[in-house]
Design an enzyme around this catalytic site. Structure first.
Site, mmCIF file in Angstrom:
data_model
loop_
_atom_site.group_PDB
_atom_site.id
_atom_site.type_symbol
_atom_site.label_atom_id
_atom_site.label_comp_id
_atom_site.label_asym_id
_atom_site.label_seq_id
_atom_site.Cartn_x
_atom_site.Cartn_y
_atom_site.Cartn_z
ATOM 1 N N THR A 9 0.847 -1.192 0.000
ATOM 2 C CA THR A 9 0.000 0.000 0.000
ATOM 3 C C THR A 9 0.878 1.236 0.000
ATOM 4 O OG1 THR A 9 -1.832 1.125 1.130
ATOM 5 C CG2 THR A 9 -0.118 0.184 2.530
ATOM 6 N N ASP A 70 -7.647 -6.467 -0.474
ATOM 7 C CA ASP A 70 -8.613 -5.979 -1.446
ATOM 8 C C ASP A 70 -9.978 -6.024 -0.775
ATOM 9 O OD1 ASP A 70 -9.303 -4.832 -3.862
ATOM 10 O OD2 ASP A 70 -9.642 -6.735 -4.883
ATOM 11 N N PHE A 150 -15.008 7.120 3.390
ATOM 12 C CA PHE A 150 -14.796 7.269 1.959
ATOM 13 C C PHE A 150 -15.567 6.159 1.246
ATOM 14 C CE2 PHE A 150 -11.527 4.575 3.723
ATOM 15 C CZ PHE A 150 -11.429 3.525 2.827
ATOM 16 N N TYR A 152 -18.208 3.908 -0.328
ATOM 17 C CA TYR A 152 -19.651 3.707 -0.152
ATOM 18 C C TYR A 152 -20.126 3.985 1.283
ATOM 19 C CZ TYR A 152 -19.274 1.260 -4.644
ATOM 20 O OH TYR A 152 -19.042 0.942 -5.963
#
Length: 194
Positions: A9, A70, A150, A152
């Site tokens: 990341t 993910d 952030f 949905y």
């Protein structure tokens, strides 16, 4: 002895948070910190596959133990969509306002609004692959509420709560989120190796 572990990341906030949970038995490093600026492909049809693709990419290129995650939103009435395509559901541009609009339009007039957030972490440790999953069940509400978080978060209300993720203080969300659940399983596993 401290073991180095790469987290695939570039989100330093996420990295710091997980480092705090793991403690000092593993030293976490981000992609940027190891000089990786590659656009790692996420072309698998599943969350597990994408997490593994990212972890394998780093392991094969740098030869270092690593993990990647993910996450997807899975809506029951939409046959599990957007799922692995959550970030680019409405377009390739990671436009979450458009993504939310698309979900709300598809669910207009639909009574079944059950949904879940699912995070999968793939860890490659000494060439062995381990998976950790976190799931939060909830529902998609009919209009945006809240300004925190952030993706949905403004339309996802977790089961048993009155507020959406976007209305919750970050500390509260982090205690119950899908990512937190998966990370805690990863941390438990790493701590079991001490």
């Amino acid at each position: 002895m401290t073991n180095e572990l790469i987290f695939a990341t570039n989100n330093l906030h996420k990295l710091t948070e997980i480092q705090h949970i793991i403690g000092d038995s593993f030293s976490l490093r981000s992609l940027q910190q190891i000089g990786c600026f590659d656009d790692i492909p996420e072309t698998a049809p599943t969350l597990e596959g994408n997490a593994l693709l990212k972890a394998q990419y780093i392991f094969e290129k740098y030869g270092k133990n690593c993990f990647a995650d993910d996450t997807g939103l899975e809506v029951e009435a939409l046959d599990g969509r957007p799922g692995v395509y959550s970030a680019r559901y409405a377009s390739d541009g990671h436009d979450f306002e458009a993504n939310i609009d698309k979900i709300l339009n598809e669910l207009e007039g639909v009574n079944n609004r059950k949904a879940r957030f699912r995070t999968v972490i793939a860890l490659i440790l000494n060439s062995s692959v381990h998976y950790f999953e976190g799931i939060v069940n909830g529902e998609i509400i009919s209009e945006r509420k809240g300004s925190k978080g952030f993706g949905y978060d403004p339309v996802f209300k977790p089961l048993g709560y009155e507020n959406t993720f976007a209305e919750m203080p970050l500390l509260e969300k982090n205690k119950i989120s899908h990512r937190a659940l998966a990370v805690n399983k990863l941390v438990d596993f790493l701590n079991s190796l001490k």
